[in-house]
Design an enzyme around this catalytic site. Structure first.
Site, mmCIF file in Angstrom:
data_model
loop_
_atom_site.group_PDB
_atom_site.id
_atom_site.type_symbol
_atom_site.label_atom_id
_atom_site.label_comp_id
_atom_site.label_asym_id
_atom_site.label_seq_id
_atom_site.Cartn_x
_atom_site.Cartn_y
_atom_site.Cartn_z
ATOM 1 N N GLU A 152 -36.163 20.209 35.647
ATOM 2 C CA GLU A 152 -35.777 21.660 36.024
ATOM 3 C C GLU A 152 -36.498 22.729 35.062
ATOM 4 O O GLU A 152 -35.884 23.932 34.982
ATOM 5 C CB GLU A 152 -34.360 22.047 36.605
ATOM 6 C CG GLU A 152 -34.227 21.105 37.757
ATOM 7 C CD GLU A 152 -32.831 21.841 38.426
ATOM 8 O OE1 GLU A 152 -32.247 22.917 37.879
ATOM 9 O OE2 GLU A 152 -32.359 21.370 39.228
ATOM 10 N N HIS B 32 -25.531 20.645 33.624
ATOM 11 C CA HIS B 32 -25.501 19.191 33.316
ATOM 12 C C HIS B 32 -25.413 19.032 31.707
ATOM 13 O O HIS B 32 -25.749 19.863 30.827
ATOM 14 C CB HIS B 32 -27.005 18.616 33.445
ATOM 15 C CG HIS B 32 -27.068 18.516 34.945
ATOM 16 N ND1 HIS B 32 -27.446 17.552 35.807
ATOM 17 C CD2 HIS B 32 -27.509 19.584 35.989
ATOM 18 C CE1 HIS B 32 -27.768 17.748 36.946
ATOM 19 N NE2 HIS B 32 -27.653 19.090 37.283
#
Length: 553
Positions: free
Chosen positions: A269, A536
């Site tokens: 990402e 995360h």
């Protein structure tokens, strides 16, 4: 899309010779010395094509900026708390009503020019290699590994850093993409006692979290100097902290800082081009080889129009021998607009009696929507096929394979009933997951890697050390980690399991060659240093690779 001149972010620019093939990117390297690099930096084969791409992106940028600002009107929970604490401000709804129509009007008015820029940009993608490469000669280059001799440890990190354009990042309850990118890069090199180069984005930017302030970068930047590494084993703040009161054969760590001496960084990402440029500028002096802007754009070889790249970003201290990218052809929904795929890299680690010692690193980001299990399974099957094809193509006779690592955000876990199909995939028969016992059963010490995004700015998890302490207790894990996905039940926290969803993986497998190597997992790390920077938790794996003693030796 934003155009950035990536070749200007590093002061020392090597002379690279272009290759005609977009797949076999480096010519076979001699056994001694280390291979001469042959990758060109630009994904385009000529300055003319690269200039046209830059022009097209410049024309498209105003519409990109306007759309980004329109989406960024959405508030994060931290911004909501800060807004409520300042009563003199107008309600956010009035702010949206005042600014939203203006941004939308400007976006519509600019559409004709955007269309021209798009028509110029789209055909150029047929000539673009699906990644860019940066080589920065570094004083931190590792010593060549020579066999026969002692074994060698390799440290891997995989992390989804959620560096999307600001407007999209806010849907994950994250803001300030550029400042987060700077902090993430400085955290990655600072953990090993390295100094980040001077940077034009302040590392002291902050967000409001109710009455408290969350700061990105707690210390002033030191004067820039050459990247240096501390000796192996000199660990600062990474003491082992057991998650549960259980005896386990495998070392595990929950740390408030990244482990020292990181050899390979695999991030997912990294979609925003400005954020990628920040990562490049800070990491390049310490990681000599970086592959970025990975993915196809436009309508090439995938299921839909690709407006974002794959988000994959790989940094290596060791020389790259070959690089290849594949785009998954079965993306659906909003995921189809990103070129998610698989990045395969072959690295040279040293020599053994005149033969190369190589390693394989495969990084991916699978389909996200929870109900599309079959899509993820198909992608995993394709990934296995591509990794094997890549290795068959680039392995030379006599090569000694030190490691074969498969990592990334796989978007399923090993405890949710709804993820049972992925849990039984063939990949777990070929690669070893050190955190897994079997389908549906993790090691008792394994920790979830996906945070409850609505609680990202809670004081208990807003700073690295407080997050580390919070995740040591079952109550903290149950509240702040995203819970398993249950069939016929709204996704949420599970009262029966507090370890959370572990969707970020680092798998490995051993290869048997002319001289067998033994692989031992020295540690699995869960790192809390990116608190408030990502939804995360980064995962680390340290492998010790040693030659097997021959009978009679």
């Amino acid at each position: 899309m934003v155009h950035l001149d990536f070749t200007s972010v590093v002061t020392r620019k090597p002379v690279l010779r272009p290759l005609e093939s977009s797949e076999q990117l480096l010519q076979p390297a001699p056994a001694l010395p280390a291979p001469a690099m042959g990758l060109r930096e630009s994904p385009y084969s000529s300055l003319f094509l690269g200039g046209l791409d830059a022009l097209a992106r410049d024309v498209l940028y105003p519409s990109y900026w306007l759309l980004n600002q329109l989406l960024a009107l959405k508030q994060t929970t931290a911004e909501q708390q800060a807004h409520r604490s300042q009563r003199w401000q107008l309600p956010h709804a009035l702010h949206v009503l005042a600014l939203g129509p203006l941004l939308l009007l400007l976006l519509v008015l600019y559409m004709p020019l955007s269309l021209l820029g798009f028509l110029l940009w789209l055909p150029l993608q047929a000539t673009r290699r699906p990644f860019a490469y940066l080589h920065t000669p570094s004083q931190a280059s590792p010593e060549e590994w020579l066999l026969p001799g002692k074994g060698k440890a390799f440290q891997f990190i995989s992390s989804n850093v959620c560096l999307l354009p600001e407007g999209l990042a806010k849907f994950s309850n994250l803001a300030q993409t550029q400042k987060r990118a700077v902090h993430i890069a400085q955290a990655l090199i600072g953990a090993a006692g390295l100094t980040a180069p001077a940077h034009n984005v302040s590392t002291r930017g902050s967000i409001q979290n109710g009455s408290r302030r969350q700061t990105y970068g707690a210390t002033e930047a030191s004067p820039p100097r050459a990247c240096q590494r501390s000796p192996r084993g000199d660990t600062d703040g990474t003491a082992e902290v057991p998650l549960l009161d259980t005896k386990a054969a495998l070392p595990r760590e929950v740390t408030a800082s990244f482990p020292p001496d990181l050899d390979f960084l695999c991030m997912q990402e990294v979609f925003d081009r400005h954020a990628a440029a920040h990562l490049l500028q800070i990491l390049a002096p310490c990681y000599e080889h970086i592959v970025y802007d990975v993915g196809t754009y436009g309508l090439l070889g995938c299921s839909a129009l690709k407006l974002l790249n794959s988000g994959l970003f790989l940094a290596s201290r060791y020389p790259l021998l070959a690089v290849q990218y594949h785009c998954y052809p079965n993306g659906r929904g909003e995921d189809a607009f990103a070129a998610k795929g698989l990045l395969c890299v072959q690295v040279q680690l040293g020599v053994s009696q005149g033969q190369r010692i190589v390693g394989y690193l495969n990084c991916t980001h699978l389909h996200a929507p929870e109900h599309d299990a079959q899509v993820r399974c198909e992608q995993l099957t394709l990934a296995l096929r591509w990794t094997q094809l890549f290795q068959d193509t680039h392995t030379q006779p006599g090569d000694l394979v030190a490691f074969d690592v498969f990592c990334g955000d796989l978007n399923f876990d090993n405890c949710s009933p709804d993820d049972k199909v992925e849990q039984d995939h063939e990949i777990f028969n070929l690669y070893t997951d050190p955190c897994r016992i079997g389908p549906g059963q993790d090691q008792p010490w394994a920790l979830g890697t996906l945070l409850n995004y609505l609680e990202l700015y809670d004081e208990a998890v807003a700073m690295p050390e407080t997050m580390r302490r919070t995740l040591e207790c079952a109550e903290g894990r149950e509240k702040y980690l995203a819970g398993p996905i249950l069939a016929n039940v709204r996704p949420g926290l599970s009262p029966s399991r507090s370890e959370g969803r572990r969707i970020d993986y680092i798998l490995y497998r051993e290869h048997h060659g002319p001289a067998q190597l033994k692989t031992v997992v020295e540690s699995v790390s869960y790192i809390t240093q990116l608190a408030s920077c990502s939804d995360h938790i980064p995962v680390g794996l340290r492998l010790l690779v040693s030659p097997v003693a021959q009978p009679g030796a």
